[in-house]
Design an enzyme around this catalytic site. Sequence first.
Site, PDB file in Angstrom:
ATOM      1  N   ARG A 143       0.851  -1.198   0.000  1.00  0.00           N
ATOM      2  CA  ARG A 143       0.000   0.000   0.000  1.00  0.00           C
ATOM      3  C   ARG A 143       0.880   1.238   0.000  1.00  0.00           C
ATOM      4  O   ARG A 143       2.093   1.149   0.072  1.00  0.00           O
ATOM      5  CB  ARG A 143      -0.939  -0.029   1.215  1.00  0.00           C
ATOM      6  CG  ARG A 143      -0.185  -0.424   2.486  1.00  0.00           C
ATOM      7  CD  ARG A 143      -0.687   0.185   3.707  1.00  0.00           C
ATOM      8  NE  ARG A 143      -0.577   1.626   3.668  1.00  0.00           N
ATOM      9  CZ  ARG A 143       0.558   2.296   3.888  1.00  0.00           C
ATOM     10  NH1 ARG A 143       1.699   1.685   4.139  1.00  0.00           N
ATOM     11  NH2 ARG A 143       0.564   3.613   3.838  1.00  0.00           N
ATOM     12  N   GLY A 144       0.210   2.424  -0.057  1.00  0.00           N
ATOM     13  CA  GLY A 144       0.957   3.679  -0.172  1.00  0.00           C
ATOM     14  C   GLY A 144       1.110   4.002  -1.651  1.00  0.00           C
ATOM     15  O   GLY A 144       1.455   3.127  -2.462  1.00  0.00           O
ATOM     16  N   ALA A 145       0.845   5.256  -2.007  1.00  0.00           N
ATOM     17  CA  ALA A 145       0.757   5.616  -3.429  1.00  0.00           C
ATOM     18  C   ALA A 145       2.001   5.224  -4.247  1.00  0.00           C
ATOM     19  O   ALA A 145       1.882   4.516  -5.255  1.00  0.00           O
ATOM     20  CB  ALA A 145       0.451   7.108  -3.554  1.00  0.00           C
TER      21      ALA A 145
ATOM     22  N   ARG B  81      -7.151   0.296  -7.163  1.00  0.00           N
ATOM     23  CA  ARG B  81      -7.402   1.406  -6.233  1.00  0.00           C
ATOM     24  C   ARG B  81      -7.495   2.692  -7.057  1.00  0.00           C
ATOM     25  O   ARG B  81      -6.575   3.002  -7.830  1.00  0.00           O
ATOM     26  CB  ARG B  81      -6.282   1.503  -5.181  1.00  0.00           C
ATOM     27  CG  ARG B  81      -6.164   0.234  -4.313  1.00  0.00           C
ATOM     28  CD  ARG B  81      -5.364   0.464  -3.054  1.00  0.00           C
ATOM     29  NE  ARG B  81      -6.094   1.228  -2.073  1.00  0.00           N
ATOM     30  CZ  ARG B  81      -5.548   1.729  -0.957  1.00  0.00           C
ATOM     31  NH1 ARG B  81      -4.261   1.552  -0.714  1.00  0.00           N
ATOM     32  NH2 ARG B  81      -6.273   2.406  -0.093  1.00  0.00           N
TER      33      ARG B  81
ATOM     34  N   ASP C   8      -1.852  10.992  -2.040  1.00  0.00           N
ATOM     35  CA  ASP C   8      -2.182   9.978  -3.038  1.00  0.00           C
ATOM     36  C   ASP C   8      -2.350  10.580  -4.425  1.00  0.00           C
ATOM     37  O   ASP C   8      -2.105   9.931  -5.438  1.00  0.00           O
ATOM     38  CB  ASP C   8      -3.442   9.226  -2.635  1.00  0.00           C
ATOM     39  CG  ASP C   8      -3.095   8.187  -1.599  1.00  0.00           C
ATOM     40  OD1 ASP C   8      -2.922   8.565  -0.423  1.00  0.00           O
ATOM     41  OD2 ASP C   8      -2.914   7.018  -1.971  1.00  0.00           O
TER      42      ASP C   8
HETATM   43  O1  MRU Z   1      -4.791   3.344   2.052  1.00  0.00           O
HETATM   44  P1  MRU Z   1      -3.305   3.548   2.096  1.00  0.00           P
HETATM   45  O2  MRU Z   1      -2.676   2.976   3.331  1.00  0.00           O
HETATM   46  O3  MRU Z   1      -2.627   3.081   0.836  1.00  0.00           O
HETATM   47  O4  MRU Z   1      -3.135   5.138   2.175  1.00  0.00           O
HETATM   48  C1  MRU Z   1      -1.845   5.690   2.090  1.00  0.00           C
HETATM   49  C2  MRU Z   1      -1.807   7.164   2.264  1.00  0.00           C
HETATM   50  O5  MRU Z   1      -2.815   7.829   2.386  1.00  0.00           O
HETATM   51  C3  MRU Z   1      -0.457   7.798   2.192  1.00  0.00           C
HETATM   52  O6  MRU Z   1      -0.418   8.982   2.959  1.00  0.00           O
HETATM   53  C4  MRU Z   1      -0.120   8.163   0.728  1.00  0.00           C
HETATM   54  O7  MRU Z   1      -0.327   7.071  -0.107  1.00  0.00           O
HETATM   55  C5  MRU Z   1       1.276   8.638   0.583  1.00  0.00           C
HETATM   56  S1  MRU Z   1       2.455   7.334   0.818  1.00  0.00           S
HETATM   57  C6  MRU Z   1       3.991   8.010   0.579  1.00  0.00           C
END
Ligand code: MRU
Length: 335
Positions: free
Chosen positions: A47-49, A81, A221
């Site tokens: 996960r994470g963008a 996503r 994101d």
């Molecule tokens: O649902 P997630 O855990 O993927 O959400 C992640 C976030 O909101 C982060 O802040 C974002 O992706 C930036 S990660 C460098």
Amino acid sequence: MTHPQPIAWRGDCLRILDQTRLPAAVEYVDARSAADVADAIRRLAVRGAPLIGIAAAYALALEARNGADVRAAAAELVATRPTAVNLRWAVDRVLAAWDGDPARAEAEAARIHREQIEADERIGRFGADLIVANATVLTHCNAGGLATGGIGTALGVIKTAHVGGKLVRALVDETRPLLQGARLTAWELEQAGVPYEVIVDAAAAGIIARGNVQAIVVGADRIAANGDVANKVGTYGLALAAAAHSVPFYVAAPLSTIDVATPTGAGVGIEERDDAEVLAFAGKSIAPDGSAARNPAFDVTPAALVTAIITERGVLRPPYGASIAASMKQAVAAS
Ligand code: MRU
């Protein structure tokens, strides 16, 4: 300072640290096809963008290697996503490089991965310069190495400020419903030796009001062309509290998170996740049977509440329409 390795390319598989199991267990799953990677993205094992973009890039390399339908896999991955633009961006890059040659797809995925690691380092340095000495810095969700493969974006700023001796502590929003802050950010800060305290999300505004937070740093994101920021649900509330109490609100993100094709935050698709994530806690039901829930995974913070956007090419300031356009132009000229 140690950093997590949330993914590792093995040639015939992508080894993924299963983030749903942290911090209780450090377990890996081996994804051998794009469908395996898509499943890991959907259930937030990865996960994470930035990281879901990198994982999707390797997924296409796997698919090319397996002689499977790379374009169909690309469509499946992009649909996993809807909010993080890095996913589509990375998939488009691999599709453009691939040209029917698995080695080219693999090389492009590795390049995207390497570029993110370098971007994190630069974001960390630019961001740490903005942190005043002896600061308490609040962050939300997990924008760390677990979300990027490097030192992280927002957490990269916090880690770099810590190494530079500027930070007293990080305050970590637990980040309901899936607890990315309490489970993942705290785990990462523990490993990195950064002092931190976990707070419930609802405590943040009061702590900010009492003057106990010198800066807020979050990831993103997707950032629209006008500087509106989509990030984990709860980010907007933090930005409002920061503005009310004159605390700087920083967004740390690579340029790959900026989507100039989305003019404002109103055009960002917000992922709605399963009601069950809200109606249960640690696997136990917390609401009467039959309760309904709302579960938007992200929200949009208007650009007017953002003090600065920290990118690998420097710190962008308002008006963001102009600073973003100039930065994207420079990046294209340099590539
Ligand atoms: O649902 P997630 O855990 O993927 O959400 C992640 C976030 O909101 C982060 O802040 C974002 O992706 C930036 S990660 C460098």
